[in-house]
Design an enzyme around this catalytic site. Structure first.
Site, PDB file in Angstrom:
ATOM      1  N   GLU A   2       2.226  -4.467  11.148  1.00 56.75           N
ATOM      2  CA  GLU A   2       1.523  -3.182  11.051  1.00 56.75           C
ATOM      3  C   GLU A   2       2.158  -2.156  11.985  1.00 56.75           C
ATOM      4  O   GLU A   2       2.477  -2.461  13.134  1.00 56.75           O
ATOM      5  CB  GLU A   2       0.046  -3.355  11.436  1.00 56.75           C
ATOM      6  CG  GLU A   2      -0.748  -4.248  10.499  1.00 56.75           C
ATOM      7  CD  GLU A   2      -1.138  -3.577   9.189  1.00 56.75           C
ATOM      8  OE1 GLU A   2      -0.879  -2.358   9.037  1.00 56.75           O
ATOM      9  OE2 GLU A   2      -1.706  -4.262   8.322  1.00 56.75           O
ATOM     10  N   HIS A  48       0.866  -1.177   0.000  1.00 62.40           N
ATOM     11  CA  HIS A  48       0.000   0.000   0.000  1.00 62.40           C
ATOM     12  C   HIS A  48       0.908   1.234   0.000  1.00 62.40           C
ATOM     13  O   HIS A  48       1.575   1.517   0.998  1.00 62.40           O
ATOM     14  CB  HIS A  48      -0.921  -0.032   1.229  1.00 62.40           C
ATOM     15  CG  HIS A  48      -1.876  -1.185   1.192  1.00 62.40           C
ATOM     16  ND1 HIS A  48      -2.225  -1.924   2.301  1.00 62.40           N
ATOM     17  CD2 HIS A  48      -2.546  -1.734   0.142  1.00 62.40           C
ATOM     18  CE1 HIS A  48      -3.076  -2.876   1.940  1.00 62.40           C
ATOM     19  NE2 HIS A  48      -3.283  -2.780   0.639  1.00 62.40           N
ATOM     20  N   HIS A  63       3.458  -3.116   6.666  1.00 62.90           N
ATOM     21  CA  HIS A  63       2.371  -2.165   6.370  1.00 62.90           C
ATOM     22  C   HIS A  63       2.255  -1.085   7.442  1.00 62.90           C
ATOM     23  O   HIS A  63       2.953  -1.111   8.458  1.00 62.90           O
ATOM     24  CB  HIS A  63       1.031  -2.920   6.331  1.00 62.90           C
ATOM     25  CG  HIS A  63       0.838  -3.746   5.111  1.00 62.90           C
ATOM     26  ND1 HIS A  63      -0.052  -3.418   4.127  1.00 62.90           N
ATOM     27  CD2 HIS A  63       1.427  -4.903   4.721  1.00 62.90           C
ATOM     28  CE1 HIS A  63      -0.016  -4.340   3.175  1.00 62.90           C
ATOM     29  NE2 HIS A  63       0.872  -5.253   3.510  1.00 62.90           N
ATOM     30  N   GLU A  90       1.572   3.921   2.699  1.00 68.92           N
ATOM     31  CA  GLU A  90       2.100   3.475   3.993  1.00 68.92           C
ATOM     32  C   GLU A  90       3.613   3.617   3.956  1.00 68.92           C
ATOM     33  O   GLU A  90       4.377   2.644   3.976  1.00 68.92           O
ATOM     34  CB  GLU A  90       1.626   2.043   4.268  1.00 68.92           C
ATOM     35  CG  GLU A  90       0.110   1.977   4.454  1.00 68.92           C
ATOM     36  CD  GLU A  90      -0.497   0.595   4.354  1.00 68.92           C
ATOM     37  OE1 GLU A  90      -1.745   0.501   4.327  1.00 68.92           O
ATOM     38  OE2 GLU A  90       0.258  -0.400   4.290  1.00 68.92           O
TER      39      GLU A  90
HETATM   40 ZN    ZN Z   1      -1.441  -1.818   4.221  1.00 67.93          ZN
END
Ligand code: ZN
Length: 421
Positions: free
Chosen positions: A369, A194, A293, A197
């Site tokens: 994350e 993504h 991420h 990010e």
């Molecule tokens: Zn992501």
């Protein structure tokens, strides 16, 4: 003819990663520049997303001599991909180049859906950049790859890694991979599927710099025990275009690893980034896969495991526990209490990278994350979660990676008949 513009301040996003469409602006008599803008929308995402994502912003105001304060009103924040993320979010601002970022007061009005970023302008500052999180530009990406390529062993001549291009994106940018080490374990790290990010590529920078250190004994040991492959920017097109979630085609790359329900298998045309990495992992094999991420809403660092895959078993669970415990020790900002929660076995979305990898290669695979905001476990009020902290977390990963030495201990305890990886 009077050529003096009504408002001498210029608003621009025409640079790498820029996003913001000005609708109107004014400079008041008390030297406050107020701009109203929309975040530009990404191409429509097919599959289950079925929307035009928008959440990333990155813009610049210039000619600020004599301006005391800038107020940026992002008027379409309420319709963004994750509006629940805005309360508690503070944007970042940079006055110099784009190296140093500071948090700046930001408020969100849920009634109007307007995100308001306020920046006090110190005297003699000609301009200010404002972004959702410290950007990691394509130029910085190319510099990171060049730094990796120039890393040398203590003999001064032997390269410490190989650089390869796995594919070209729809817009012709390279999907680049760093390969280091020569050991039998096959460890994979990818970041920034993504593109907005950006913390994920800051993580990769810290990870790669330590991994390719000539005199770090842990890095030297890991390079003898494993072959480590890292793709620090999975979505260079989206990053340059100022997207949060998708590539130039509007593909959400982390929903294209396998055809499942409404999700699609990767294709050369639509998601060459995933197609190429999946082909490489399939050809080479995988013992550990980490997909890095950022999460817009949660103020925590955490792993999302593959507990929902059909074949989840005690070996997966113990490897996961070992990895998370070691990461906890290596970086106190990491935690295991808060996250997405574990799915029931068989309920995983196999179009998501780490689930697909765990299932396909019967290996340890996690999504890491990081927050846009800050970590509640170890707050840093001035900076929040920041680029330097991402780099340190990346470097700490070397201390958490399962190696033959620590796996052997748990293999004995669980009486695994075969090699635990
Ligand atoms: Zn992501």
């Amino acid at each position: 003819m009077d050529a003096t513009p009504a408002c001498p301040v210029f608003f621009s996003t025409a640079f790498d990663g820029g996003n913001g469409e000005l609708t109107d602006a004014a400079l008041s008599d008390d030297a406050v520049y107020t701009a109203r803008l929309n975040m530009g929308k990404e191409p429509f995402t097919e599959g289950t997303d079925k929307r035009e994502h928008h959440q990333w912003f990155y813009f610049k105001a210039s000619n600020l001599s004599g301006v005391a304060r800038c107020v940026f009103k992002i008027v379409n924040a309420g319709s963004s991909s994750y509006p629940a993320a805005w309360p508690g979010t503070w944007a970042v601002a940079s006055f110099g180049g784009q190296e140093e970022w500071v948090r700046t007061p930001t408020t969100y009005d849920a009634e109007t859906g307007e995100l308001c970023v306020t920046v006090e302008i110190p005297p003699h500052q000609p301009h200010v950049y404002v972004a959702y999180f410290a950007p990691f530009t394509y130029e910085q990406h190319l510099a990171l790859i060049a730094d990796c390529a120039s890393a040398r062993a203590p003999d001064g001549t032997s390269p410490l890694c190989a650089v390869s291009t796995l594919a070209l994106t729809a817009q012709g940018r390279e999907v680049q991979m760093i390969t280091a080490g020569s050991g039998p374990l096959k460890l994979w790290f990818i970041a920034r599927q993504h593109p907005g990010e950006s913390m994920a590529e800051w993580w990769a920078k810290g990870f790669l710099e330590r991994l390719l250190s000539a005199d770090d004994d842990l890095a030297r040991l890991l390079r003898t025990q494993a072959t480590i492959r890292c793709v620090p920017n999975m979505c260079p097109d989206g990053a340059v275009l100022g997207h949060l979630r998708t590539n130039a085609c509007g593909a959400n790359l982390n929903r294209e690893w396998a055809p499942t329900g409404d999700y699609m298998a990767p294709t050369v045309e639509r998601s060459p980034e995933v197609h190429a990495v999946l082909a490489a992992v399939t050809a080479i094999g995988c013992d550990l896969f980490v997909d890095v991420h950022g999460d817009e809403e949660l103020p925590h660092i955490f792993f999302a495991g593959a507990q929902g895959i059909p074949g989840w078993n005690d070996r997966h669970a113990e490897l996961y526990r070992l990895f998370a415990t070691a990461q906890l020790k290596a970086c106190p900002a990491f935690q295991v209490e808060h996250g997405y929660g574990n799915e029931e076995i068989g309920e995983a979305n196999m179009a998501i990278c780490s689930d697909h990898m765990a299932d396909q290669f019967d290996c340890l695979a996690v999504t890491l994350e990081m927050p846009y905001k800050d970590t509640l476990e170890l707050r840093e009020p001035a900076q929040g979660w920041s680029a330097p902290r991402c780099e340190k977390l990346g470097a700490s990963m070397l201390e958490a990676v399962p190696t033959p030495a620590n796996i052997y201990v748990i293999a004995l305890r669980f009486n695994w008949a075969v090699a635990p990886f």
